[in-house]
Every structure is written in C-alpha cells, then in structure tokens.
Design a protein around this motif. Structure first.
Motif, PDB file in Angstrom:
ATOM      1  N   GLY A   1     101.811  74.673  88.380  1.00 21.39           N
ATOM      2  CA  GLY A   1     101.157  74.550  87.091  1.00 21.39           C
ATOM      3  C   GLY A   1     100.403  75.789  86.671  1.00 21.39           C
ATOM      4  N   HIS A   2      99.813  75.694  85.484  1.00 25.95           N
ATOM      5  CA  HIS A   2      98.994  76.748  84.899  1.00 25.95           C
ATOM      6  C   HIS A   2      97.575  76.211  84.700  1.00 25.95           C
ATOM      7  CE1 HIS A   2     102.200  79.625  83.148  1.00 25.95           C
ATOM      8  NE2 HIS A   2     102.787  78.849  84.033  1.00 25.95           N
ATOM      9  N   GLU A   3      96.615  77.115  84.636  1.00 26.51           N
ATOM     10  CA  GLU A   3      95.219  76.744  84.391  1.00 26.51           C
ATOM     11  C   GLU A   3      94.686  77.576  83.220  1.00 26.51           C
ATOM     12  OE1 GLU A   3      93.796  74.274  85.936  1.00 26.51           O
ATOM     13  OE2 GLU A   3      95.417  73.957  87.368  1.00 26.51           O
ATOM     14  N   PRO A   4      95.126  77.279  82.003  1.00 28.93           N
ATOM     15  CA  PRO A   4      94.763  78.126  80.851  1.00 28.93           C
ATOM     16  C   PRO A   4      93.289  78.072  80.497  1.00 28.93           C
ATOM     17  CG  PRO A   4      95.900  76.154  80.124  1.00 28.93           C
ATOM     18  CD  PRO A   4      96.010  76.174  81.624  1.00 28.93           C
ATOM     19  N   GLN A   5      92.560  77.074  81.011  1.00 28.44           N
ATOM     20  CA  GLN A   5      91.143  76.979  80.674  1.00 28.44           C
ATOM     21  C   GLN A   5      90.302  77.998  81.437  1.00 28.44           C
ATOM     22  OE1 GLN A   5      92.633  75.099  82.854  1.00 28.44           O
ATOM     23  NE2 GLN A   5      91.267  75.034  84.631  1.00 28.44           N
ATOM     24  N   ALA A   6      90.858  78.636  82.459  1.00 29.64           N
ATOM     25  CA  ALA A   6      90.150  79.679  83.203  1.00 29.64           C
ATOM     26  C   ALA A   6      90.200  80.967  82.390  1.00 29.64           C
ATOM     27  CB  ALA A   6      90.780  79.875  84.580  1.00 29.64           C
ATOM     28  N   VAL A   7      89.033  81.496  82.031  1.00 28.40           N
ATOM     29  CA  VAL A   7      88.993  82.616  81.088  1.00 28.40           C
ATOM     30  C   VAL A   7      88.273  83.826  81.692  1.00 28.40           C
ATOM     31  CG1 VAL A   7      89.258  81.282  78.981  1.00 28.40           C
ATOM     32  CG2 VAL A   7      86.990  81.503  79.999  1.00 28.40           C
ATOM     33  N   HIS A   8      88.784  84.296  82.823  1.00 30.48           N
ATOM     34  CA  HIS A   8      88.212  85.467  83.473  1.00 30.48           C
ATOM     35  C   HIS A   8      88.998  86.736  83.152  1.00 30.48           C
ATOM     36  CE1 HIS A   8      87.889  81.791  86.062  1.00 30.48           C
ATOM     37  NE2 HIS A   8      86.614  82.050  85.836  1.00 30.48           N
ATOM     38  N   SER A   9      90.058  86.606  82.370  1.00 29.32           N
ATOM     39  CA  SER A   9      91.008  87.698  82.136  1.00 29.32           C
ATOM     40  C   SER A   9      91.796  87.375  80.876  1.00 29.32           C
ATOM     41  CB  SER A   9      91.947  87.808  83.351  1.00 29.32           C
ATOM     42  OG  SER A   9      93.052  88.644  83.104  1.00 29.32           O
ATOM     43  N   ASP A  10      92.644  88.315  80.448  1.00 29.04           N
ATOM     44  CA  ASP A  10      93.569  87.985  79.363  1.00 29.04           C
ATOM     45  C   ASP A  10      94.769  87.203  79.876  1.00 29.04           C
ATOM     46  OD1 ASP A  10      94.415  90.260  80.735  1.00 29.04           O
ATOM     47  OD2 ASP A  10      95.182  91.280  78.960  1.00 29.04           O
ATOM     48  N   HIS A  11      94.886  87.077  81.192  1.00 33.93           N
ATOM     49  CA  HIS A  11      95.876  86.207  81.827  1.00 33.93           C
ATOM     50  C   HIS A  11      95.210  84.900  82.239  1.00 33.93           C
ATOM     51  CE1 HIS A  11      99.243  89.164  82.676  1.00 33.93           C
ATOM     52  NE2 HIS A  11      98.270  89.961  82.285  1.00 33.93           N
TER      53      HIS A  11
END
Length: 267
Positions: A248-258
């Motif tokens: 899966g992906h964790e798009p809510q993590a916002v430590h980077s542009d990735h």
C-alpha cells in the motif's frame, strides 16, 4: 523455501517501507520519527537522503530499534540511499560496481538470509537531455546487473524511486504528460520489459485497479488536489511473490514531496 530473516517484532511477517525523503534532515524536521513510531516497519529504505550519516542525528532511529547502512553520493547534498533494519543483514554491498552510478549513491544492497533487497534511486531526466541520456543508460545497465544477480540470488526485492510512471492509471494526466520525462514511451516500455522479465509490481499485484500516487509536484496545489504520479515501487521477483501479503501507500505522511510505499511478506 523459507529464509532466515526475523527482523523486528513482527513475528511471521516482514514489513518493508520505501520512501524518497527529499532530504533526511528536512524529513526529520517534519516529524518523520513520530510517524515511524506510530507506523512500525522492519526495514526502512530511504532515497535522496542528501547527506552523509555523520551530519544526521541517528539516535532517534536507534531508539526505535534500527541499525543503518548508508551509501551517500560523493557530491554533498545530493542523492544517496540509506537502509535501516531491525536485524543486521548478512551482507551489505554499496553500489553496483559501475562508478558513474556508485559515485551518486544510487544502489544499496542488503542480504537477509536468502533474500536480497536492493534500495535504489533511479536518475531523473528532469534537468535536460544529458541527464535523460544518463537515465536511459542507467535503466539498461541496471536491468543487466539485476538479471545477472538473479542467477545466484533468485529472491530479489527492488524498492525505491524509479522516477517512471508505468501506465496511464499511475499518473493523473497521462495525455498532457505523454512527452514528459518520467512518462516517456521508452521509459514506460522499459518498465514493461522489467516486469515481463520476472518481477511483480507489488502494489499493483495486490491493488489492480486502485489509483494511488507516490509523488506530487510542489506547484499549484498538486498534492491537495491529488494530481500525482506513482513512481515509487516495490518490485518482487517471481519466486518470492507468493510471500507477498499486502502492499500500500501512505499519502497522509507529508515529510517529503513523495509519500511512503510499503509491502508486507511472510518469512
């Protein structure tokens, strides 16, 4: 065939994270450690750390149970990969033996039992034709390197920022970006060749129709509007795919542009 890796406290499974941090010190300042404390993984594969290990406070990682293996670029503040694991690997190999790529800190190999994990940061072609040429040469050289490696190490997982969106479902605007680096026909053809050669796209294998992205431009509110690209992958060689439990992906993590991408395997 089972392998001997038993990192962390996850019992019968191993959970691997891949995450382009766009600067590890920047990501740490944005709460990366707190997020990892709440979202435990057995192995962390970071790309674009943009630092050498001696200028980063690694004690918070140690407190979470990780030991690090680091392959920095020769150029300061550029590229570089690092793998953090809760169990020491049996072998660590810096680079792939090709100086042009190894000086940029693009490939870090760690072996856990009969599993070989490659933490990779593929070149980007965004700065022009010269680097696009480097990118295409890297793709050919990397393909040959991995195929040779698989002759003796058939269980291979290749994680990281590939800097390529494979199909139209992997990019928010495939028509407008058809001539953009990262979605060029020749890059997409390489991805097809890669997966046809005996690798499985773990996320797509478990989520065949799900739209999910792993990178968003900083421009024009792209992330808020989810106008992204899926360019970060966990590729699993065919002999190992039956151990894949979830991805899966964790798009809510916002430590980077990735955003972080993960996969979980039985051991």
């Amino acid at each position: 065939m089972e392998h001997s890796v038993t990192p962390g406290q996850s019992g019968e499974t191993v959970k691997i994270l891949t995450y382009n941090l766009n600067g590890i010190r920047s990501a740490l300042s944005k709460g990366l450690i707190d997020w990892l404390a709440q979202n435990p993984f057995d192995i962390l594969c970071f790309q674009e750390v943009k630092a050498t290990h001696d200028v980063v406070d690694l004690l918070p990682f140690e407190a979470l149970g990780y030991k690090y293996h680091w392959h920095a670029a020769e150029k300061k503040g550029y590229s570089g990969v690092a793998t953090f694991a809760k169990l020491p690997p049996d072998q660590v190999v810096m680079g792939c033996g090709i100086p042009a790529y190894d000086c940029e800190g693009r490939i870090l190999r760690t072996d856990f039992g009969d599993l070989t994990l490659l933490n990779c940061y593929f070149p980007s072609g965004t700065t022009g034709d010269v680097r696009q040429g480097v990118k295409m040469q890297f793709l050919d050289d990397f393909f040959a390197y991995v195929q040779e490696l698989r002759q003796t190490r058939p269980n291979v997982i290749v994680v990281g920022d590939y800097n390529i969106a494979h199909t139209t479902i992997d990019i928010h605007d495939p028509v407008r970006n058809k001539n953009t680096t990262g979605f060029l026909p020749e890059e997409r053809a390489w991805m097809t060749r890669w997966f046809d050669s005996g690798f499985v796209d773990s996320f797509r294998y478990k989520n065949p129709d799900q739209i999910a992205y792993s990178w968003w431009s900083y421009r024009a509110g792209a992330r808020a509007n989810n106008k992204g690209w899926r360019i970060d992958y966990i590729s699993v060689s065919e002999p190992y795919k039956d151990r894949l439990i979830a991805a899966g992906h964790e798009p809510q993590a916002v430590h980077s542009d990735h955003g972080p991408v993960w996969a979980e395997f039985t051991r």
